[in-house]
Design an enzyme around this catalytic site. Structure first.
Site, PDB file in Angstrom:
ATOM      1  N   ASN A   7       0.864  -1.176   0.000  1.00 21.50           N
ATOM      2  CA  ASN A   7       0.000   0.000   0.000  1.00 21.50           C
ATOM      3  C   ASN A   7       0.906   1.233   0.000  1.00 21.50           C
ATOM      4  O   ASN A   7       1.497   1.566   1.019  1.00 21.50           O
ATOM      5  CB  ASN A   7      -0.875  -0.044   1.266  1.00 21.50           C
ATOM      6  CG  ASN A   7      -1.691   1.218   1.465  1.00 21.50           C
ATOM      7  OD1 ASN A   7      -1.782   2.056   0.571  1.00 21.50           O
ATOM      8  ND2 ASN A   7      -2.289   1.350   2.648  1.00 21.50           N
ATOM      9  N   TRP A   8       1.017   1.871  -1.168  1.00 24.83           N
ATOM     10  CA  TRP A   8       1.946   3.000  -1.296  1.00 24.83           C
ATOM     11  C   TRP A   8       1.404   4.258  -0.621  1.00 24.83           C
ATOM     12  O   TRP A   8       2.128   5.238  -0.473  1.00 24.83           O
ATOM     13  CB  TRP A   8       2.236   3.290  -2.769  1.00 24.83           C
ATOM     14  CG  TRP A   8       2.922   2.188  -3.513  1.00 24.83           C
ATOM     15  CD1 TRP A   8       3.225   0.932  -3.038  1.00 24.83           C
ATOM     16  CD2 TRP A   8       3.387   2.219  -4.869  1.00 24.83           C
ATOM     17  NE1 TRP A   8       3.847   0.195  -4.018  1.00 24.83           N
ATOM     18  CE2 TRP A   8       3.962   0.954  -5.155  1.00 24.83           C
ATOM     19  CE3 TRP A   8       3.368   3.193  -5.872  1.00 24.83           C
ATOM     20  CZ2 TRP A   8       4.510   0.650  -6.400  1.00 24.83           C
ATOM     21  CZ3 TRP A   8       3.916   2.883  -7.112  1.00 24.83           C
ATOM     22  CH2 TRP A   8       4.484   1.631  -7.373  1.00 24.83           C
ATOM     23  N   LYS A   9       0.116   4.242  -0.276  1.00 27.60           N
ATOM     24  CA  LYS A   9      -0.533   5.421   0.331  1.00 27.60           C
ATOM     25  C   LYS A   9      -0.315   6.647  -0.564  1.00 27.60           C
ATOM     26  O   LYS A   9      -0.294   6.508  -1.786  1.00 27.60           O
ATOM     27  CB  LYS A   9      -0.022   5.633   1.763  1.00 27.60           C
ATOM     28  CG  LYS A   9      -0.141   4.351   2.588  1.00 27.60           C
ATOM     29  CD  LYS A   9       0.063   4.551   4.057  1.00 27.60           C
ATOM     30  CE  LYS A   9      -0.103   3.216   4.782  1.00 27.60           C
ATOM     31  NZ  LYS A   9      -0.014   3.345   6.231  1.00 27.60           N
ATOM     32  N   HIS A  92      -9.451   1.330   4.849  1.00 24.71           N
ATOM     33  CA  HIS A  92      -8.193   1.497   5.588  1.00 24.71           C
ATOM     34  C   HIS A  92      -8.419   2.473   6.738  1.00 24.71           C
ATOM     35  O   HIS A  92      -9.196   3.424   6.606  1.00 24.71           O
ATOM     36  CB  HIS A  92      -7.099   2.008   4.646  1.00 24.71           C
ATOM     37  CG  HIS A  92      -5.749   1.979   5.264  1.00 24.71           C
ATOM     38  ND1 HIS A  92      -5.324   2.944   6.146  1.00 24.71           N
ATOM     39  CD2 HIS A  92      -4.733   1.090   5.153  1.00 24.71           C
ATOM     40  CE1 HIS A  92      -4.104   2.633   6.546  1.00 24.71           C
ATOM     41  NE2 HIS A  92      -3.714   1.524   5.958  1.00 24.71           N
ATOM     42  N   GLU A  94      -6.771   4.848   7.786  1.00 26.48           N
ATOM     43  CA  GLU A  94      -6.511   6.254   7.445  1.00 26.48           C
ATOM     44  C   GLU A  94      -7.699   6.859   6.714  1.00 26.48           C
ATOM     45  O   GLU A  94      -8.005   8.045   6.891  1.00 26.48           O
ATOM     46  CB  GLU A  94      -5.217   6.348   6.615  1.00 26.48           C
ATOM     47  CG  GLU A  94      -3.994   6.086   7.504  1.00 26.48           C
ATOM     48  CD  GLU A  94      -2.770   5.555   6.782  1.00 26.48           C
ATOM     49  OE1 GLU A  94      -2.739   5.559   5.539  1.00 26.48           O
ATOM     50  OE2 GLU A  94      -1.836   5.115   7.479  1.00 26.48           O
ATOM     51  N   GLU A 159      -5.424  -4.756  10.784  1.00 21.49           N
ATOM     52  CA  GLU A 159      -4.343  -3.785  10.979  1.00 21.49           C
ATOM     53  C   GLU A 159      -4.612  -2.983  12.250  1.00 21.49           C
ATOM     54  O   GLU A 159      -5.404  -2.037  12.233  1.00 21.49           O
ATOM     55  CB  GLU A 159      -4.298  -2.802   9.804  1.00 21.49           C
ATOM     56  CG  GLU A 159      -4.035  -3.442   8.461  1.00 21.49           C
ATOM     57  CD  GLU A 159      -3.505  -2.415   7.475  1.00 21.49           C
ATOM     58  OE1 GLU A 159      -2.382  -2.573   7.017  1.00 21.49           O
ATOM     59  OE2 GLU A 159      -4.222  -1.437   7.193  1.00 21.49           O
ATOM     60  N   GLY A 165       2.577   2.354  10.667  1.00 23.00           N
ATOM     61  CA  GLY A 165       3.539   3.430  10.473  1.00 23.00           C
ATOM     62  C   GLY A 165       4.281   3.834  11.738  1.00 23.00           C
ATOM     63  O   GLY A 165       4.943   4.863  11.768  1.00 23.00           O
ATOM     64  N   SER A 204       3.435  -2.074  10.322  1.00 30.30           N
ATOM     65  CA  SER A 204       4.886  -2.123  10.508  1.00 30.30           C
ATOM     66  C   SER A 204       5.493  -3.485  10.163  1.00 30.30           C
ATOM     67  O   SER A 204       6.440  -3.921  10.818  1.00 30.30           O
ATOM     68  CB  SER A 204       5.264  -1.690  11.931  1.00 30.30           C
ATOM     69  OG  SER A 204       4.877  -0.338  12.147  1.00 30.30           O
ATOM     70  N   GLY A 225       2.828  -1.102   4.268  1.00 27.48           N
ATOM     71  CA  GLY A 225       2.862   0.308   3.892  1.00 27.48           C
ATOM     72  C   GLY A 225       4.279   0.745   3.579  1.00 27.48           C
ATOM     73  O   GLY A 225       4.791   0.540   2.483  1.00 27.48           O
ATOM     74  N   GLY A 226       4.942   1.331   4.574  1.00 27.72           N
ATOM     75  CA  GLY A 226       6.259   1.939   4.377  1.00 27.72           C
ATOM     76  C   GLY A 226       7.256   1.051   3.648  1.00 27.72           C
ATOM     77  O   GLY A 226       7.946   1.507   2.722  1.00 27.72           O
TER      78      GLY A 226
END
Ligand code: PGA
Length: 242
Positions: A7-9, A92, A94, A159, A165, A204, A225-226
């Site tokens: 997930n590049w966000k 998600h 976010e 999640e 993150g 994470s 993600g990251g």
């Protein structure tokens, strides 16, 4: 087979898409898991072109519940499909926090995704306050009950919000307990479909913890993600999956 989804966000450019997609496409054949990247909408079609003919799949990060119409700034499920997506991440945390997406909204989006021929990854997870209050399992059950359309046949991602993150990961014991709980709720809601549904862990995930997390019972892959913004990191996670 496990699914490792990136997930590049709100990150990514034409150049970054190329830097990530090219090594993934080259490595995908040798992996034991399925690989999915979810770039921002601006580079989704470009990423899909780069990955065309490879085993790496492409997904969106959100879609509107309607197929088209006066919804400035939104992207629909058929538009994602047209751009080359086969998947979409929905609900998600976010988006739930930044855009006030309720379970009912997520459910409508998931139905739209399915109608458009996309596979949906529906995200659930408790906040730190909810976990400390002993409400994690109840919160996640309520999110599943409210967010999954009848007969849902996609993927669920657990999640914990406090692990996203932050560099903090849920312990293997917590992941095992929550994934067993999610499995039980899915079976209650969906019967046999719930028994076989993939339940991803997200929060994470990185190369150093992927192998132990992916070995936990009822973990069907990872939502990353990251660490998905670097092809070498993402591939290291994929190599830890089966
Ligand atoms: P993270 O994000 O891997 O950067 O924690 C996971 C996610 O939000 O899907």
């Amino acid at each position: 087979m496990q699914l490792i989804a990136g997930n590049w966000k709100m990150n990514g450019s034409v150049a970054l898409a190329e830097a990530i997609a090219t090594p993934l496409a080259a490595a995908a054949d040798g992996l034991a898991c399925e690989l999915l990247v979810c770039p921002p909408a601006t580079v989704l079609a470009w990423t899909a072109q780069l990955l065309h003919g490879s085993k790496v799949m492409v997904g969106g990060q959100n879609c509107h519940a309607k197929a088209s119409g006066p919804h400035t700034g939104d992207v629909s499920a058929p538009m994602l499909k047209d751009a080359g997506a086969a998947w979409v991440i929905l609900g998600h945390s976010e988006r739930r926090a930044d855009h006030g997406e309720s379970d009912a909204v997520v459910r409508a989006k998931a139905a739209a995704a399915t109608a458009a021929g996309l596979q949906a990854i529906i995200c659930v997870g408790e906040t730190e306050a909810q976990r400390l209050a002993g409400q994690a399992e109840a919160v996640v059950a309520a999110q599943l009950e409210g967010s999954l359309p009848d007969g849902f046949a996609g993927v669920v991602a657990y999640e914990p919000v406090w692990a996203i993150g932050t560099g903090r990961t849920a312990s293997e014991a917590d992941v095992a307990a929550m994934h067993a709980h999610v499995r039980a709720v899915l079976v209650r809601l969906l019967g046999e479909g719930g028994a076989g549904m993939r339940i991803l862990y997200g929060g994470s995930v990185k190369a150093s913890n992927a192998a132990s997390l992916m070995a936990v019972a009822n973990v069907g892959g990872a939502l990353v993600g990251g660490a998905s913004l670097d092809a070498a990191d993402f591939l290291a996670i994929a190599r830890a999956a089966g």
